[in-house]
Every structure is written in C-alpha cells, then in structure tokens.
Design a protein around this motif. Structure first.
Motif, mmCIF file in Angstrom:
data_model
loop_
_atom_site.group_PDB
_atom_site.id
_atom_site.type_symbol
_atom_site.label_atom_id
_atom_site.label_comp_id
_atom_site.label_asym_id
_atom_site.label_seq_id
_atom_site.Cartn_x
_atom_site.Cartn_y
_atom_site.Cartn_z
ATOM 1 N N THR A 298 48.184 54.029 38.248
ATOM 2 C CA THR A 298 47.451 53.596 37.057
ATOM 3 C C THR A 298 47.986 52.270 36.537
ATOM 4 O O THR A 298 47.213 51.399 36.118
ATOM 5 N N PHE A 299 49.321 52.095 36.583
ATOM 6 C CA PHE A 299 49.907 50.808 36.171
ATOM 7 C C PHE A 299 49.375 49.679 37.058
ATOM 8 O O PHE A 299 48.968 48.628 36.564
ATOM 9 N N MET A 300 49.375 49.915 38.370
ATOM 10 C CA MET A 300 48.857 48.903 39.294
ATOM 11 C C MET A 300 47.382 48.651 39.023
ATOM 12 O O MET A 300 46.901 47.508 39.074
ATOM 13 N N LEU A 301 46.655 49.711 38.725
ATOM 14 C CA LEU A 301 45.223 49.591 38.485
ATOM 15 C C LEU A 301 44.926 48.739 37.259
ATOM 16 O O LEU A 301 44.000 47.914 37.280
ATOM 17 N N ILE A 302 45.693 48.921 36.191
ATOM 18 C CA ILE A 302 45.480 48.120 34.980
ATOM 19 C C ILE A 302 45.619 46.635 35.296
ATOM 20 O O ILE A 302 44.777 45.817 34.899
ATOM 21 N N ILE A 303 46.685 46.291 36.026
ATOM 22 C CA ILE A 303 46.920 44.878 36.370
ATOM 23 C C ILE A 303 45.798 44.352 37.267
ATOM 24 O O ILE A 303 45.249 43.264 37.028
ATOM 25 N N LEU A 304 45.447 45.116 38.292
ATOM 26 C CA LEU A 304 44.427 44.667 39.246
ATOM 27 C C LEU A 304 43.049 44.566 38.614
ATOM 28 O O LEU A 304 42.313 43.601 38.845
ATOM 29 N N GLN A 305 42.674 45.568 37.823
ATOM 30 C CA GLN A 305 41.335 45.550 37.238
ATOM 31 C C GLN A 305 41.195 44.449 36.188
ATOM 32 O O GLN A 305 40.140 43.812 36.085
ATOM 33 N N HIS A 306 42.253 44.226 35.418
ATOM 34 C CA HIS A 306 42.200 43.117 34.457
ATOM 35 C C HIS A 306 42.055 41.801 35.197
ATOM 36 O O HIS A 306 41.285 40.922 34.781
ATOM 37 N N ASN A 307 42.759 41.674 36.309
ATOM 38 C CA ASN A 307 42.691 40.441 37.094
ATOM 39 C C ASN A 307 41.296 40.237 37.688
ATOM 40 O O ASN A 307 40.772 39.123 37.716
ATOM 41 N N ALA A 308 40.680 41.334 38.157
ATOM 42 C CA ALA A 308 39.313 41.250 38.704
ATOM 43 C C ALA A 308 38.323 40.855 37.620
ATOM 44 O O ALA A 308 37.422 40.029 37.839
ATOM 45 N N ALA A 309 38.474 41.451 36.433
ATOM 46 C CA ALA A 309 37.602 41.106 35.314
ATOM 47 C C ALA A 309 37.819 39.658 34.889
ATOM 48 O O ALA A 309 36.873 38.947 34.523
ATOM 49 N N HIS A 310 39.080 39.222 34.948
ATOM 50 C CA HIS A 310 39.456 37.834 34.647
ATOM 51 C C HIS A 310 38.625 36.873 35.506
ATOM 52 O O HIS A 310 38.082 35.877 35.006
ATOM 53 N N LEU A 311 38.529 37.178 36.788
ATOM 54 C CA LEU A 311 37.743 36.354 37.711
ATOM 55 C C LEU A 311 36.281 36.283 37.268
ATOM 56 O O LEU A 311 35.682 35.204 37.223
ATOM 57 N N GLY A 312 35.701 37.441 36.921
ATOM 58 C CA GLY A 312 34.299 37.470 36.524
ATOM 59 C C GLY A 312 34.023 36.716 35.243
ATOM 60 O O GLY A 312 33.031 35.990 35.137
ATOM 61 N N ILE A 313 34.918 36.867 34.252
ATOM 62 C CA ILE A 313 34.718 36.212 32.956
ATOM 63 C C ILE A 313 34.806 34.696 33.089
ATOM 64 O O ILE A 313 33.977 33.954 32.561
ATOM 65 N N VAL A 314 35.806 34.215 33.820
ATOM 66 C CA VAL A 314 36.069 32.771 33.900
ATOM 67 C C VAL A 314 35.061 32.044 34.781
ATOM 68 O O VAL A 314 34.560 30.976 34.434
ATOM 69 N N THR A 315 34.749 32.625 35.961
ATOM 70 C CA THR A 315 33.908 31.908 36.929
ATOM 71 C C THR A 315 32.429 32.239 36.825
ATOM 72 O O THR A 315 31.586 31.434 37.234
#
Length: 423
Positions: free
Chosen positions: A65-82
């Motif tokens: 779950t800890f890994m998932l929080i970091i990864l999913q936030h990072n994936a969402a980061h990509l969508g929001i910015v680009t």
C-alpha cells in the motif's frame, strides 16, 4: 472588538468549509483505483495468506500500500501535468518498439486482471444462487459491458464509490464475528517475515495490491479533467488535492485487504484449515461464524467482482486507445475495441480454467511479473524534463520511486528462483 473577532472566526470557518467542499469535488479517481486492489484476486491471495500463515504476511499489505500511494500519485501527476495518460505518453515519447512491448504486456495484464474480476463475480453468483461458473461469468460480463458502454466517467465514479462503501461495510461487519489478536496484528503489519514456501503468496499479495492496469487507469481518469490547461497555481492546487484523494483511498484499500487476512487468520488458520477455493471459504464460514457472515462474504465478493471488472475494462480501453495516441472515449472505436478485447478475452479464458481458485492466485502472480515494466515506464516518463518540464521527478520522490522499482524487481527475482527451486 468582539464583533470583529467573531467575524474573523466566521471568515476562517467559512474558508475551511469552502476548502473541504473544494476537496470533495476531486474525490473519485483514487476510489476507482482502490476498487482495483480489493478485487476477487485480492480475496484469493489474502484468504490464502491468512489461512496458511495467520498474521505473518500482513506486513506485505502495508508495504504494498505504501508503494501504491507513491506510484499512483506519480501516475496521476503525469496525467495532471501533461494531459496525457500513461499509455498515450508511452506512444508519444518512446520509440515505437519500446512502447509497443510495454503496452502489449500491459494489455495482457489488464486481461489477466479482468479474468480474476469476472471469475470472482461468477464464484459469488455460484455461492448465492448455485449458478455454474461459466453461466455466472457470462452474466457478469454482460452487466459490466452494459455499465461501460452506457455510462460516463461521473456515473461510473458514483457506482464505484457506492460499491467500495458497501464492501468496506461488509468487512467491518465480518470483523465483529471474529476475535482478533490485535497486539500480534499490529506487530505483523510492520515486521517483515518470510515463512517457508510463502514467496508465491507474498508475490500474489504484491501483484494483487500494486497492479499495472491501475497505473494506466489513474493517469487516464485524472487527465480527463484537463487540469493541465490551467495555470501553475491551479495545477499545484490539483496536485495537492489529488494526493489527499489518493492517500485516503489507498488507506481504505489497506484496511479492507487487512480485514480479509485477519478474518482468514482468525477462522481458518486457528482451526488449521487449508483453503483451496473461495467457495470453500464461504462454506466454512457458516459453521464458524454463522450463515449471515457467509452471505455477507458472497455479496461483498459479487460487488467487488463487478466494480473491479469495470475498472479493468476501462484500463484496457485506455491502454489500447493510447497505442493510437488517443485518450479513453467510450464513443471512439479504439476505446470500444480495447474494452471489448480485455473483457471478452478474459471471459473466454475462464472456460478453459480447471481450478478457479488457482486461476485467481496465479493471475495476481502474473501481474507482479509485468509490474516492473509498467513501473520503469512510469518512472522514466515522469522523470523526463522533456515530458514533465519543471514538474519532473526530483529529490526524495525520485529516490523513493527507484527504491520501489528495485524492490519490485528483487521480489520478482526471488519468485523466479523460488519457482525454479520448487519445480
């Protein structure tokens, strides 16, 4: 002075209420992802983990779950910015042969995920109504395709939030029927252990929580709101709210997954009962916890199967559309084909599975094998200034992402060695 002070307090309270209301506008994408890791594949992995090893593997849910929080936030980061999802970004920014390998394997992962979801829903229908698995699979497939081909994002989000709420409530009720050794559970959530022959189960828990299709799905759903069209101040605000949405949603998923292991540990492990299928688990709950508990178990499984099949279909549609540099749009032919391939291929595969329970567990293992490809793809794209500009990964975030990538790769090597040794 009192009047000015009261007006000031009113202003602060009013501002806090507005911020809370503002945050609730962004709830949804995280819960869509949460459904993906409380799916029937998780149920199978968690029931085995609890039944065979008691509380010992709870730490894997915490780590995942800890890994998932970091990864999913990072994936969402990509969508929001680009404004692009992970699949689109791979097609646009990578060499064709690299992106195709990554996306074709991701499509296979989405199909493997959908197989577990549809199969889980079919198992639930068998528990509740005695329907044969194949007929149940066809019924679940029909319901899921109807939901996907006729509903918008917003309608689907409301369905999913409702399903997650009911599943969570079901496990709260189930926990009241068992006697949990909370002191042992608390230690197990934080203390890693590797019981003998537990590596395949550890990997299936990892694959069941950190799922490749969810990385694609989160970046797709979040970019559909086109926050990148706003100015930097608005983007920063959305990134903050998105992280809160992701964090809270993942914690809900952690709690539900933990509850599955706790229930299995308190019932099957303490009685030294080996569980080899979910139907057997439900039948065994009757004498141990009563008929109501077994019915709640089956209803929650059905809700999990339907809702997670929806998100798997959406992920498959997004990945396939991304091959053509297109976003997910259920009215577009490429999205329709991607959704259809994912769900129909998964349903057809069920007709050739001889052991449904092992099919659920091994489908999760396949996800963990594919996961390093998706994780490395994501890290590369979100660390690239060409793709992300000033929002590219840096500092602690970049270090954490690479640590996660290394852990995932190391666990997969351990699984391979374990499998070869046992073979």
């Amino acid at each position: 002075m009192k009047l000015l002070k009261s007006m000031g307090n009113w202003g602060k309270n009013h501002k806090a209420k507005l911020m809370a209301l503002d945050f609730f506008k962004y709830i949804g994408p995280g819960l869509l992802v949460t459904v993906g890791f409380i799916d029937p594949g998780n149920w199978a992995s968690n029931v085995v983990a609890g039944a065979d090893y008691g509380y010992a593997l709870l730490w894997m849910v915490t780590l995942s779950t800890f890994m998932l929080i970091i990864l999913q936030h990072n994936a969402a980061h990509l969508g929001i910015v680009t404004g692009y999802c992970l699949s689109e970004s791979a097609t646009i920014y990578l060499k064709p042969w690299v992106s195709r390998i990554a996306l074709i394997t991701a499509m296979m992962a989405a199909i493997s995920t959908a197989l577990a979801e549809i199969l889980g829903g079919a198992i639930a229908l068998q528990m509740l109504f005695g329907l044969p698995l194949k007929i149940g699979a066809v019924l679940v497939l029909g319901v899921v395709m109807w939901m996907l081909y006729t509903n918008s994002y917003k309608k689907l989000e409301k369905w999913i939030i409702g399903f997650v709420s009911l599943i969570g409530l079901s496990f709260i009720v189930e926990l009241t029927f068992v006697n949990v050794n909370w002191s042992e559970a608390i230690v197990s959530w934080a203390k890693p252990s590797f019981p003998k022959e537990s590596m395949p189960v550890i990997m299936s828990v990892l694959g069941a929580v950190v799922m490749p299709h969810n990385l694609f799905l989160h970046s797709e759903v979040i970019q559909s709101r086109q926050w990148n069209l706003e100015d930097d101040e608005v983007i920063a605000k959305q990134l903050k709210y998105e992280f809160l949405d992701t964090f809270l949603s993942m914690v809900i998923g952690w709690a539900i997954n933990s509850a599955m292991i706790l229930i299995a540990a308190c019932t099957f492990f303490t009685q030294k009962i080996q569980v080899i299928e979910l139907g057997q688990a439900q039948q065994m709950l009757k004498p141990l916890l009563g008929n109501i508990a077994s019915v709640i178990f089956a209803i929650a499984l059905l809700l999990a199967g339907i809702s997670s099949s929806v998100t798997a279909g959406m992920a498959g549609g997004s990945i396939f559309a991304g091959l053509f540099k297109e976003t997910y749009d259920i009215h577009d032919s490429h999205t329709k084909v991607g959704v259809g391939i994912t769900l129909i291929a998964a349903a057809l595969a069920i007709f050739f599975i001889s052991d449904p329970f092992k099919g659920l567990v091994y489908s999760q293992m396949f996800l963990s094998v594919q996961l390093p490809i998706s994780v490395l793809l994501q890290i590369y794209l979100t660390s690239s200034k060409k793709v992300m500009g000033k929002y590219a990964n840096a500092g602690i975030e970049k270090i954490l992402l690479w640590i996660i990538g290394i852990i995932v790769a190391a666990l997969n090597i351990a699984l391979l060695i374990s499998s070869l040794y046992n073979f």
